[in-house]
Design a protein around this motif. Sequence first.
Motif, PDB file in Angstrom:
ATOM      1  N   ARG A 106      24.888  30.830  51.938  1.00  0.00           N
ATOM      2  CA  ARG A 106      23.608  31.097  51.271  1.00  0.00           C
ATOM      3  C   ARG A 106      23.837  32.093  50.136  1.00  0.00           C
ATOM      4  NH1 ARG A 106      19.845  28.612  53.965  1.00  0.00           N
ATOM      5  NH2 ARG A 106      19.960  28.356  56.198  1.00  0.00           N
ATOM      6  N   VAL A 107      22.991  32.019  49.111  1.00  0.00           N
ATOM      7  CA  VAL A 107      23.088  32.946  47.981  1.00  0.00           C
ATOM      8  C   VAL A 107      23.095  34.373  48.514  1.00  0.00           C
ATOM      9  CG1 VAL A 107      21.859  33.825  45.953  1.00  0.00           C
ATOM     10  CG2 VAL A 107      22.067  31.366  46.315  1.00  0.00           C
ATOM     11  N   GLN A 108      24.012  35.164  48.032  1.00  0.00           N
ATOM     12  CA  GLN A 108      24.242  36.566  48.373  1.00  0.00           C
ATOM     13  C   GLN A 108      24.895  36.766  49.740  1.00  0.00           C
ATOM     14  OE1 GLN A 108      20.688  38.880  47.652  1.00  0.00           O
ATOM     15  NE2 GLN A 108      20.768  38.468  45.466  1.00  0.00           N
ATOM     16  N   ASP A 109      25.263  35.685  50.427  1.00  0.00           N
ATOM     17  CA  ASP A 109      25.989  35.822  51.690  1.00  0.00           C
ATOM     18  C   ASP A 109      27.488  35.562  51.540  1.00  0.00           C
ATOM     19  OD1 ASP A 109      23.764  36.516  53.123  1.00  0.00           O
ATOM     20  OD2 ASP A 109      23.511  34.563  54.098  1.00  0.00           O
ATOM     21  N   MET A 110      27.906  35.061  50.379  1.00  0.00           N
ATOM     22  CA  MET A 110      29.312  34.713  50.170  1.00  0.00           C
ATOM     23  C   MET A 110      30.171  35.976  50.268  1.00  0.00           C
ATOM     24  SD  MET A 110      31.360  32.142  49.629  1.00  0.00           S
ATOM     25  CE  MET A 110      30.336  30.814  49.031  1.00  0.00           C
ATOM     26  N   ARG A 111      31.281  35.871  50.967  1.00  0.00           N
ATOM     27  CA  ARG A 111      32.205  36.993  51.163  1.00  0.00           C
ATOM     28  C   ARG A 111      33.555  36.627  50.526  1.00  0.00           C
ATOM     29  NH1 ARG A 111      27.905  37.777  53.531  1.00  0.00           N
ATOM     30  NH2 ARG A 111      27.477  39.116  55.288  1.00  0.00           N
ATOM     31  N   ILE A 112      33.698  36.922  49.244  1.00  0.00           N
ATOM     32  CA  ILE A 112      34.900  36.539  48.507  1.00  0.00           C
ATOM     33  C   ILE A 112      36.141  37.209  49.096  1.00  0.00           C
ATOM     34  CG2 ILE A 112      36.043  36.599  46.251  1.00  0.00           C
ATOM     35  CD1 ILE A 112      33.701  34.581  46.486  1.00  0.00           C
ATOM     36  N   ALA A 113      36.034  38.461  49.479  1.00  0.00           N
ATOM     37  CA  ALA A 113      37.184  39.156  50.067  1.00  0.00           C
ATOM     38  C   ALA A 113      37.637  38.459  51.353  1.00  0.00           C
ATOM     39  CB  ALA A 113      36.850  40.619  50.351  1.00  0.00           C
ATOM     40  N   ALA A 114      36.701  37.988  52.151  1.00  0.00           N
ATOM     41  CA  ALA A 114      37.051  37.289  53.391  1.00  0.00           C
ATOM     42  C   ALA A 114      37.742  35.957  53.082  1.00  0.00           C
ATOM     43  CB  ALA A 114      35.802  37.049  54.237  1.00  0.00           C
ATOM     44  N   ILE A 115      37.301  35.298  52.016  1.00  0.00           N
ATOM     45  CA  ILE A 115      37.958  34.048  51.624  1.00  0.00           C
ATOM     46  C   ILE A 115      39.406  34.319  51.256  1.00  0.00           C
ATOM     47  CG2 ILE A 115      38.033  32.279  49.810  1.00  0.00           C
ATOM     48  CD1 ILE A 115      34.965  32.255  49.916  1.00  0.00           C
ATOM     49  N   TRP A 116      39.649  35.356  50.479  1.00  0.00           N
ATOM     50  CA  TRP A 116      41.022  35.673  50.083  1.00  0.00           C
ATOM     51  C   TRP A 116      41.865  36.099  51.285  1.00  0.00           C
ATOM     52  CZ3 TRP A 116      42.795  33.333  46.299  1.00  0.00           C
ATOM     53  CH2 TRP A 116      42.041  33.093  45.159  1.00  0.00           C
ATOM     54  N   GLN A 117      41.268  36.765  52.247  1.00  0.00           N
ATOM     55  CA  GLN A 117      42.023  37.131  53.451  1.00  0.00           C
ATOM     56  C   GLN A 117      42.496  35.888  54.191  1.00  0.00           C
ATOM     57  OE1 GLN A 117      39.285  39.716  55.500  1.00  0.00           O
ATOM     58  NE2 GLN A 117      40.136  41.545  54.546  1.00  0.00           N
ATOM     59  N   VAL A 118      41.654  34.867  54.254  1.00  0.00           N
ATOM     60  CA  VAL A 118      42.051  33.614  54.910  1.00  0.00           C
ATOM     61  C   VAL A 118      43.139  32.923  54.099  1.00  0.00           C
ATOM     62  CG1 VAL A 118      41.267  31.297  55.568  1.00  0.00           C
ATOM     63  CG2 VAL A 118      39.824  33.285  56.055  1.00  0.00           C
ATOM     64  N   LEU A 119      42.999  32.932  52.778  1.00  0.00           N
ATOM     65  CA  LEU A 119      43.925  32.200  51.914  1.00  0.00           C
ATOM     66  C   LEU A 119      45.237  32.919  51.637  1.00  0.00           C
ATOM     67  CD1 LEU A 119      41.424  30.808  49.262  1.00  0.00           C
ATOM     68  CD2 LEU A 119      42.462  29.586  51.195  1.00  0.00           C
ATOM     69  N   LEU A 120      45.297  34.219  51.872  1.00  0.00           N
ATOM     70  CA  LEU A 120      46.489  34.996  51.538  1.00  0.00           C
ATOM     71  C   LEU A 120      47.787  34.382  52.063  1.00  0.00           C
ATOM     72  CD1 LEU A 120      47.460  37.447  49.998  1.00  0.00           C
ATOM     73  CD2 LEU A 120      47.185  38.775  52.078  1.00  0.00           C
ATOM     74  N   PRO A 121      47.866  33.961  53.328  1.00  0.00           N
ATOM     75  CA  PRO A 121      49.118  33.369  53.802  1.00  0.00           C
ATOM     76  C   PRO A 121      49.464  32.047  53.112  1.00  0.00           C
ATOM     77  CG  PRO A 121      47.700  33.978  55.656  1.00  0.00           C
ATOM     78  CD  PRO A 121      46.887  34.112  54.409  1.00  0.00           C
TER      79      PRO A 121
END
Length: 95
Positions: free
Chosen positions: A28-43
Amino acid sequence: MNSGRFETGFQSPATHAADRHRLVVRARVQDMRIAAIWQVLLPFSANVENVDITTSPDSGFEEVAIALVRTRRELLDSIVARFNSMSWVTSTKLC
């Protein structure tokens, strides 16, 4: 709340197209957690080819589309499972 909804257009053809996937994470708008996405994608950062973030206030959703290359199906499944376990994710789509 996370619906745990997972959509897939994934097919496993024997062509080079199997080397490219697109994962769309929706919130939902304003619920996106970009830092959490990068944490998942880091590996898998070496497999990330492109990231596109779209906000559509009229629809009430934001989407992050992640283009992945050379990513094994079991790794894709683990990425999707991680996103689906996050309460702010409304859906994921793998194509």
